[in-house]
Scaffold this active site. Structure first.
Site, short mmCIF file in Angstrom:
data_model
loop_
_atom_site.label_atom_id
_atom_site.label_comp_id
_atom_site.label_asym_id
_atom_site.label_seq_id
_atom_site.Cartn_x
_atom_site.Cartn_y
_atom_site.Cartn_z
N ALA A 95 4.99 -4.08 -7.80
CA ALA A 95 5.53 -5.09 -7.59
C ALA A 95 4.47 -6.41 -7.48
CB ALA A 95 6.47 -5.25 -6.33
N LYS A 96 3.27 -5.91 -7.12
CA LYS A 96 2.26 -7.02 -7.23
C LYS A 96 2.46 -8.13 -6.35
CE LYS A 96 0.21 -5.28 -11.43
NZ LYS A 96 1.08 -4.16 -12.05
#
Lengths: 273, 273
Positions: A95-96
């Site tokens: 998901a960074k």
């Protein structure tokens, strides 16, 4: 999941494969589109056929979010299915995320409590308080972007300071003040070749999550040459090369075969240790 | 929304206020908790009372995601409510996304098609192909993190290269090769004081989204001293200082008063131009 358990899984299975669930409604077989939740049905079939050959799954949030609420329901169902049926597989939410402290705390709550995955990829640009809230959870992993697999990785990550230290090297050093080998991994793209050796000088023992094998052009042998350590220390991700290997009704069977091929190559590398 | 329209709104209203919808279920008034969707009801009331004094709303995705599917439904309803009732307010999804090209394309689809917001905050660590997919949309804005408001901002963003150029300065220069003043803004924290002046040397005309006024200690006057330009060029965000100014039943009224206070200070700054 603890580091010890992850290492055990790797050597028991002879695999350090992570299967990326970048499930795109526009790419899945037509036969699934009539079902109520095609994304989940696709994932379920892929998981059932690849589970013996991998130790980890990495759903990429962008693909689920792009379908709005429906996509997030498919994501949630996929996580539940994995936890119920394959509790020994490490689940990495790709998901960074990363924001100021109070907001990163909310993201940590999202992924480590609400969805209860094992690991989360985190973007480091905002520094310490954007990363440490994720480290407060026991038996969870923070996977920090270090040197990514894409073309743009060279725009900022290779910037050198006055001593010739590159940004990704500064990042590897600095983040070690906050986390350790039991709760932190790094993303290092398979496309970075010999830069892997420079990375291992700074983080000899950390696990590295390695995307970019296959569709993005990275080679497993090259990655192992520079990146493997005595505990393996690698999770090599393949997404498109496995899950879209066939677009026909046999997609899951072919995905299983592709995963097995990679697993066999990985076993050969592990046997050399 | 076009740049011209945004500037018109700012000068018509005498405000460059962005209200941050960091809506936390643990902080909203007890009287709302019995309703079916407390998060949406809170946002609706806050929006109705603050809309005359601001030109933009910035829901922070972390707060919605932390409640899972239910939270995302509240986010979606909030966006729909804004679009239907306040179509002249710029909606910024504060999500700090960014990934390899094909994944950023999915995030762009999520926010600019599925939710159809006007702007999205983007994390730049992965470089060009992590940012350009968002720039492909007409009349949408990419808000790139440059120099953030948090303590950790100094960990990497101030790193200097061999010519003494700092990372945030490199970023401002490089990203101008990809976007322009009509489709790109930058996040610059109100806590950064005179560094604002250095930023304006590189991006004199771009809009800057400025968090950190209020709860994080930044001053509006300081921001304007260094950051304002002939078109205003600023969107100053306040979240906690407005939406949680009162925790009683009068929360929305008090939020409106706080927004009005800021709007009046902003008008005084605009009148100086």
């Amino acid at each position: 999941m603890e580091r010890k358990q992850l290492i055990e899984q790797i050597f028991t299975k002879g695999s350090f494969l992570c299967v990326g669930l970048d499930t795109d409604i526009k790419k899945i077989p037509a036969c699934l589109l009539e079902l109520e939740d095609p994304i989940f049905e696709f994932n379920k079939a892929i998981i059932d056929h690849t589970a013996p050959y991998c130790v980890s799954y990495k759903p990429n949030l962008a693909f689920y979010e792009s379908l709005g609420i429906k996509g997030m329901i498919a994501f949630e169902k996929t996580i539940s299915y994995l936890k119920e049926n394959y509790p020994n597989h490490l689940i990495i939410a790709d998901a960074k995320r990363g924001d100021i402290g109070n907001t990163s705390t909310m993201y940590a709550r999202t992924f480590f409590e609400e969805y209860d995955v094992d690991a989360l990829t985190v973007a480091p640009y905002m520094g310490e308080d954007s990363i440490t809230p994720f480290l407060a959870y026991k038996n969870k992993w923070v996977v920090v972007l270090a040197l990514t697999s894409n073309k743009g990785s060279h725009d900022f990550q290779l910037m050198q300071d006055q001593n010739g230290t590159r940004l990704f090297e500064q990042l590897l050093r600095k983040t070690q003040e906050w986390g350790n080998i039991d709760n932190m991994m790094y993303v290092v793209g398979a496309t970075q070749g010999s830069l892997f050796a420079d990375i291992r000088k700074i983080v000899p023992d950390h696990f590295l999550l390695v995307p970019g094998v296959g569709a993005q052009g990275g080679s497993l042998q090259e990655v192992c040459k520079y990146g493997i350590n005595k505990d393996c220390g690698l999770l090599v991700n393949s997404s498109r090369g496995i899950i879209y290997a066939s677009s026909a009704d046999d997609f899951a069977v072919v995905a299983g075969e592709k995963a097995k091929e990679l697993q066999e190559q990985m076993k050969a590398e592990l046997d050399k240790l």
